[in-house]
Enzyme design. Sequence first.
Site: not given
Ligand code: RB5
Length: 144
Positions: A8, A65-68, A70, A98, A132-133, A136
């Site tokens: 994003d 994305c910002g956190t990965g 989403g 795994h 085993r993986h 699963r």
């Molecule tokens: C965008 O601001 C942020 O919400 C998006 O990049 C992401 O971190 C969502 O999980």
Amino acid sequence: MKIAVGSDHAGFEFKKIVIAWLERNGYEVSDMGPFNEDSVDYPDYARKVAVAVADGNCDSGVLLCGTGIGVSIAANKIPGIRAALACRPEFATLARQHNNANIICFSARFTDEATIDQSLHNWFTAEFEGGRHEKRVNKIEPCC
Ligand code: RB5
């Protein structure tokens, strides 16, 4: 190998770093966007990458994305996709060994270039261990 890459707006700058790493290491890249830093919705790009991998048009995918978080959640809605959020390089190795993950996801806001480079190296050199993986992983299926 052809790798689908998407992000994003928050992941846009790091997407360039990922693409440069992939091209430097001989991978064919399918850049699914975005192509500028305008604000976009991460599910749209996660879906594009996930569908390309699930359909077999690309061998695996990279999402940012910002956190990965989403992009991971969104990509995992596509049947056949196992998208793993790699917070550190060891996660990239284990996601392959795994979980037989087929998409790797990164946080653009809580990482650095060295971590992404090492994670990509680990991701592309590790192999699914099966055994085993495999039992699963085969249980990870939509159930309703
Ligand atoms: C965008 O601001 C942020 O919400 C998006 O990049 C992401 O971190 C969502 O999980």
